[in-house]
Design a protein around this motif. Sequence first.
Motif, PDB file in Angstrom:
ATOM      1  N   SER A 186       0.814  -1.203   0.000  1.00 20.59           N
ATOM      2  CA  SER A 186       0.000   0.000   0.000  1.00 20.59           C
ATOM      3  C   SER A 186       0.853   1.261   0.000  1.00 20.59           C
ATOM      4  O   SER A 186       1.922   1.310   0.609  1.00 20.59           O
ATOM      5  N   ASN A 187       0.392   2.261  -0.736  1.00 18.28           N
ATOM      6  CA  ASN A 187       1.032   3.571  -0.826  1.00 18.28           C
ATOM      7  C   ASN A 187       2.417   3.566  -1.473  1.00 18.28           C
ATOM      8  O   ASN A 187       3.100   4.586  -1.458  1.00 18.28           O
ATOM      9  N   CYS A 188       2.849   2.438  -2.029  1.00 16.00           N
ATOM     10  CA  CYS A 188       4.265   2.348  -2.430  1.00 16.00           C
ATOM     11  C   CYS A 188       4.627   3.328  -3.541  1.00 16.00           C
ATOM     12  O   CYS A 188       5.739   3.861  -3.551  1.00 16.00           O
ATOM     13  N   ILE A 200      -6.357  -7.710  -3.451  1.00 15.84           N
ATOM     14  CA  ILE A 200      -6.003  -6.297  -3.409  1.00 15.84           C
ATOM     15  C   ILE A 200      -6.388  -5.733  -2.046  1.00 15.84           C
ATOM     16  O   ILE A 200      -7.192  -6.330  -1.310  1.00 15.84           O
ATOM     17  N   GLY A 201      -5.825  -4.588  -1.703  1.00 17.87           N
ATOM     18  CA  GLY A 201      -6.131  -3.963  -0.430  1.00 17.87           C
ATOM     19  C   GLY A 201      -7.511  -3.344  -0.408  1.00 17.87           C
ATOM     20  O   GLY A 201      -8.095  -3.013  -1.438  1.00 17.87           O
ATOM     21  N   ASP A 202      -8.055  -3.192   0.805  1.00 15.12           N
ATOM     22  CA  ASP A 202      -9.373  -2.585   0.982  1.00 15.12           C
ATOM     23  C   ASP A 202      -9.229  -1.069   1.004  1.00 15.12           C
ATOM     24  O   ASP A 202      -8.892  -0.476   2.026  1.00 15.12           O
ATOM     25  N   GLY A 203      -9.473  -0.433  -0.101  1.00 17.95           N
ATOM     26  CA  GLY A 203      -9.359   1.007  -0.199  1.00 17.95           C
ATOM     27  C   GLY A 203      -9.109   1.420  -1.633  1.00 17.95           C
ATOM     28  O   GLY A 203      -8.775   0.591  -2.490  1.00 17.95           O
ATOM     29  N   GLU A 204      -9.262   2.706  -1.915  1.00 19.56           N
ATOM     30  CA  GLU A 204      -9.153   3.185  -3.283  1.00 19.56           C
ATOM     31  C   GLU A 204      -7.744   2.989  -3.831  1.00 19.56           C
ATOM     32  O   GLU A 204      -6.759   2.960  -3.102  1.00 19.56           O
ATOM     33  N   ASN A 205      -7.703   2.880  -5.125  1.00 17.81           N
ATOM     34  CA  ASN A 205      -6.458   2.949  -5.861  1.00 17.81           C
ATOM     35  C   ASN A 205      -6.716   3.853  -7.054  1.00 17.81           C
ATOM     36  O   ASN A 205      -7.870   4.079  -7.426  1.00 17.81           O
ATOM     37  N   MET A 258      -4.115   2.500  -2.605  1.00 20.42           N
ATOM     38  CA  MET A 258      -3.437   3.755  -2.950  1.00 20.42           C
ATOM     39  C   MET A 258      -2.010   3.546  -3.464  1.00 20.42           C
ATOM     40  O   MET A 258      -1.143   4.401  -3.314  1.00 20.42           O
ATOM     41  N   SER A 259      -1.769   2.424  -4.102  1.00 20.23           N
ATOM     42  CA  SER A 259      -0.429   2.143  -4.633  1.00 20.23           C
ATOM     43  C   SER A 259      -0.065   3.069  -5.793  1.00 20.23           C
ATOM     44  O   SER A 259       1.107   3.385  -5.994  1.00 20.23           O
ATOM     45  N   PHE A 260      -1.067   3.494  -6.557  1.00 21.59           N
ATOM     46  CA  PHE A 260      -0.816   4.315  -7.747  1.00 21.59           C
ATOM     47  C   PHE A 260      -1.684   5.578  -7.760  1.00 21.59           C
ATOM     48  O   PHE A 260      -2.091   6.048  -8.811  1.00 21.59           O
ATOM     49  N   SER A 261      -1.953   6.132  -6.603  1.00 20.57           N
ATOM     50  CA  SER A 261      -2.849   7.285  -6.505  1.00 20.57           C
ATOM     51  C   SER A 261      -2.105   8.617  -6.547  1.00 20.57           C
ATOM     52  O   SER A 261      -0.916   8.692  -6.236  1.00 20.57           O
TER      53      SER A 261
END
Length: 267
Positions: A161-163, A221-226, A189-192
């Motif tokens: 996440s967030n990477c 996938i993670g629970d949250g927007e991307n 949010m890996s590509f946000s």
Amino acid sequence: TAENAAKLVTLESIIASANMSFYAVFIKESVYDATSDLKWFSFTNVPWEHPITGEIKQGLRVSPASGRILSGKITIPTEVNGQPVITIGGFMGQNVTHVFWLGTPHLLAFAENAFTSVMSLKYCEFPSSVIHVGQSAFNGCENLEFFDLAETCPNLQYIDSNCFNGCFYSATGGLTLNIPASVQYIGFMSFSYQRKIGSGGNVYSQVNLGSPSAPSQLTSIGDGENFGLNSGRSMGNFTAYGITDENLKNKITTYWLGNFSGNKSWN
């Protein structure tokens, strides 16, 4: 020859030369005037655990030496005293612009927060051996030149996440993001919020999971927007190859696809 020697007057003349074939004999570490002096780095024995299988690998983790602030272009040894460097981290707060490896890399992972908010970073060599990009590893590296993830990291399995949140630079938008077929997990949010890719319109005109010849191995996938967007930006088309699990499709649709204005297909 004397003629060739005249070409080597300055580093700038090497970089600016239109005939780069002449300089093929020079390794990139020399061209970029980087250093592999061990005093700049700290090497510690830190086992790495595979985030999916739990397998343990023994090796070294490299980070900046205590009290050192590294600036500019650096070259990192791939092994020390016969021990491989398998993880890298701790570069948050540094001023590096380019990261290279000296020798054949054994790197398996970029650790959590490895280069978080290093806004000076323009280029980082991603070895093909990398399996895991840790949480927030490149979060905020907004000047890191965009690269083809699938071509560069064909063995990548875990995108935390967030990477790559707020990461990547390109003068033009409308790029194609190819996520390697080998990837099994992508965090939220890996590509946000990649605000420095172009200046308007589509950030990505096409996002691909896998390819026609290499179906995606994604299982979770993670629970949250991307693919979150800054104001005035958009996404184009989305294509996933080989994903048949309906629960995973529904989750991707819920968390990822709201900002895609183009075609969304499952091939």
